[in-house]
Structures are given as structure tokens and as C-alpha cells.
Design a protein around this motif. Structure first.
Motif, mmCIF file in Angstrom:
data_model
loop_
_atom_site.group_PDB
_atom_site.id
_atom_site.type_symbol
_atom_site.label_atom_id
_atom_site.label_comp_id
_atom_site.label_asym_id
_atom_site.label_seq_id
_atom_site.Cartn_x
_atom_site.Cartn_y
_atom_site.Cartn_z
ATOM 1 N N THR A 55 -59.752 -58.391 28.106
ATOM 2 C CA THR A 55 -61.144 -58.649 27.720
ATOM 3 C C THR A 55 -61.296 -59.977 26.988
ATOM 4 O OG1 THR A 55 -60.806 -57.345 25.719
ATOM 5 C CG2 THR A 55 -61.788 -56.211 27.615
ATOM 6 N N TRP A 56 -60.190 -60.657 26.720
ATOM 7 C CA TRP A 56 -60.183 -61.923 25.992
ATOM 8 C C TRP A 56 -59.453 -62.982 26.811
ATOM 9 C CZ3 TRP A 56 -62.424 -62.583 21.139
ATOM 10 C CH2 TRP A 56 -62.866 -61.416 20.509
ATOM 11 N N ALA A 57 -59.777 -64.260 26.585
ATOM 12 C CA ALA A 57 -59.081 -65.378 27.227
ATOM 13 C C ALA A 57 -58.894 -66.487 26.200
ATOM 14 C CB ALA A 57 -59.884 -65.906 28.416
ATOM 15 N N GLU A 58 -57.813 -67.248 26.350
ATOM 16 C CA GLU A 58 -57.609 -68.405 25.478
ATOM 17 C C GLU A 58 -58.641 -69.473 25.799
ATOM 18 O OE1 GLU A 58 -53.650 -70.021 25.092
ATOM 19 O OE2 GLU A 58 -52.760 -68.055 25.471
ATOM 20 N N CYS A 59 -59.104 -70.168 24.781
ATOM 21 C CA CYS A 59 -60.044 -71.278 24.963
ATOM 22 C C CYS A 59 -59.245 -72.534 25.294
ATOM 23 C CB CYS A 59 -60.882 -71.482 23.701
ATOM 24 S SG CYS A 59 -62.027 -70.152 23.381
ATOM 25 N N ASN A 60 -58.733 -72.571 26.529
ATOM 26 C CA ASN A 60 -57.861 -73.668 26.950
ATOM 27 C C ASN A 60 -58.418 -74.433 28.148
ATOM 28 O OD1 ASN A 60 -57.469 -71.890 29.031
ATOM 29 N ND2 ASN A 60 -55.334 -71.446 28.562
ATOM 30 N N GLY A 61 -59.702 -74.309 28.414
ATOM 31 C CA GLY A 61 -60.320 -75.027 29.510
ATOM 32 C C GLY A 61 -60.193 -74.336 30.860
ATOM 33 N N GLN A 62 -59.589 -73.167 30.894
ATOM 34 C CA GLN A 62 -59.353 -72.480 32.163
ATOM 35 C C GLN A 62 -60.641 -71.934 32.773
ATOM 36 O OE1 GLN A 62 -57.383 -68.575 31.913
ATOM 37 N NE2 GLN A 62 -57.699 -68.666 29.694
ATOM 38 N N ALA A 63 -60.627 -71.832 34.102
ATOM 39 C CA ALA A 63 -61.721 -71.185 34.818
ATOM 40 C C ALA A 63 -61.485 -69.679 34.769
ATOM 41 C CB ALA A 63 -61.776 -71.672 36.254
ATOM 42 N N ILE A 64 -62.538 -68.925 34.508
ATOM 43 C CA ILE A 64 -62.433 -67.466 34.453
ATOM 44 C C ILE A 64 -62.574 -66.922 35.877
ATOM 45 C CG2 ILE A 64 -63.432 -65.337 33.534
ATOM 46 C CD1 ILE A 64 -62.066 -67.145 31.446
ATOM 47 N N ASN A 65 -61.546 -66.222 36.313
ATOM 48 C CA ASN A 65 -61.539 -65.621 37.652
ATOM 49 C C ASN A 65 -61.488 -64.107 37.481
ATOM 50 O OD1 ASN A 65 -61.357 -65.121 40.364
ATOM 51 N ND2 ASN A 65 -59.237 -65.787 40.563
ATOM 52 N N ASP A 66 -62.630 -63.525 37.113
ATOM 53 C CA ASP A 66 -62.729 -62.092 36.870
ATOM 54 C C ASP A 66 -64.153 -61.657 37.202
ATOM 55 O OD1 ASP A 66 -62.920 -59.513 35.887
ATOM 56 O OD2 ASP A 66 -61.815 -59.943 34.051
ATOM 57 N N PRO A 67 -64.354 -61.032 38.376
ATOM 58 C CA PRO A 67 -65.709 -60.621 38.765
ATOM 59 C C PRO A 67 -66.384 -59.683 37.763
ATOM 60 C CG PRO A 67 -64.221 -60.486 40.640
ATOM 61 C CD PRO A 67 -63.371 -60.763 39.431
ATOM 62 N N ALA A 68 -65.623 -58.996 36.905
ATOM 63 C CA ALA A 68 -66.217 -58.105 35.910
ATOM 64 C C ALA A 68 -66.751 -58.863 34.693
ATOM 65 C CB ALA A 68 -65.186 -57.068 35.464
ATOM 66 N N SER A 69 -66.490 -60.169 34.624
ATOM 67 C CA SER A 69 -66.926 -60.981 33.487
ATOM 68 C C SER A 69 -68.194 -61.753 33.829
ATOM 69 C CB SER A 69 -65.825 -61.978 33.101
ATOM 70 O OG SER A 69 -66.309 -62.909 32.158
#
Length: 153
Positions: A55-69
Motif C-alpha cells: 500500500t506504500w511506495a518509495e518517493c523515488n520518481g518511479q511510475a506506479i504500476n498498480d491498477p488498484a491505485s
């Protein structure tokens, strides 16, 4: 149903549905706390720190690849300097996303003060007229580094 520390009652038979609801409520209180888009400081490299929940991601510039988000297909900001940038301090504002500041600063002296005399505190230094500058210097206060994370769902 919110978490109830009194359930199941002491010395009562366990009810699977009641226990499942209690565990789900406890899970929501611990791992899911905070709004989607909320930031938290994480001690990623601290000994015995568990892995980051999905449910969390690092704030590292990454693209979020999670259709539930709701952030699916978007890139989170790089607050940690992971993409070769500069780690950022956070500052409150009415809207999010603005940036500013600098890692270094320098001080210059005017071309001509009192015929080349510059006063420094109680002392007087005499310089011939000219353009003077100082070496760039860091203005960072003492700090402890954390990894910024964002709740994505």
C-alpha cells in the motif's frame, strides 16, 4: 466494524468471522493508516525494518504500476534524490508540488565600499576596490536521513 480490544471475550470460544474482522480492523489501523497520497518517513536501512507494504511506495520518481491505485500510471515525486537529483526537505504550502531552494550559497561584496574598506563586525579589513566573492558553502543544518514514502492505495 472498528477494532475492539475486548474481542474475543476472555475464555470464550473463538468465532472465525469475528477474529477475521478484528484482524482486518487491526491491519487497517497499522499498515493502512493515513490518507492515500500521505507521506511518511521510513527507516528503510535501520536493522530489522520489515519490507514496505504494497500500500506504500518509495518517493523515488518511479511510475506506479498498480491498477488498484488511483496513482496507476503516474510517477511519484523523487523526494529521496534516487534519480540522481538532490534529496529534498519538505515544506508546507497551500498546494503541493512546488520546489525551490539551493544546495549551496555564496556571499559577494559590493565593488566599492568606503573607497575599498569593508567593515566586518568590530574589525576593519581593507581591500582595494574590486569585485570580491566567497566560496560556495552549504547551508544545511544537522540532519538524520530517512526514506520518504507515499501511500498509494
Amino acid at each position: 466494524m472498528p477494532f475492539d480490544p475486548n474481542l474475543p471475550a476472555h475464555n470464550s470460544p473463538l468465532d472465525a468471522g469475528e477474529m477475521r474482522q478484528q484482524l482486518n480492523s487491526l491491519h487497517a489501523l497499522t499498515l493502512g493508516s493515513g490518507p492515500v497520497g500521505g507521506l511518511a518517513a521510513w527507516l528503510k536501512s535501520f536493522p530489522n525494518t520489515p519490507a514496505l507494504p504494497a500500500t506504500w511506495a518509495e518517493c523515488n520518481g518511479q511510475a506506479i504500476n498498480d491498477p488498484a491505485s488511483p496513482f496507476h500510471g503516474l510517477s511519484v515525486p523523487d523526494l529521496n534524490g534516487a534519480q540522481g537529483g538532490v534529496p529534498l526537505f519538505l515544506r508546507g504550502a497551500n498546494v503541493s508540488g512546488g520546489t525551490g531552494g539551493s544546495e549551496t550559497h555564496s556571499h559577494g561584496l559590493p565593488l566599492n565600499i568606503n573607497g575599498g574598506t569593508v567593515q566586518q563586525g568590530a574589525d576593519v579589513a581593507v581591500f582595494p576596490p574590486g569585485n570580491y566573492g566567497s566560496d560556495p558553502a552549504s547551508s544545511l543544518p544537522t540532519y538524520y536521513e530517512v526514506v520518504w514514502i507515499v501511500r498509494i492505495k
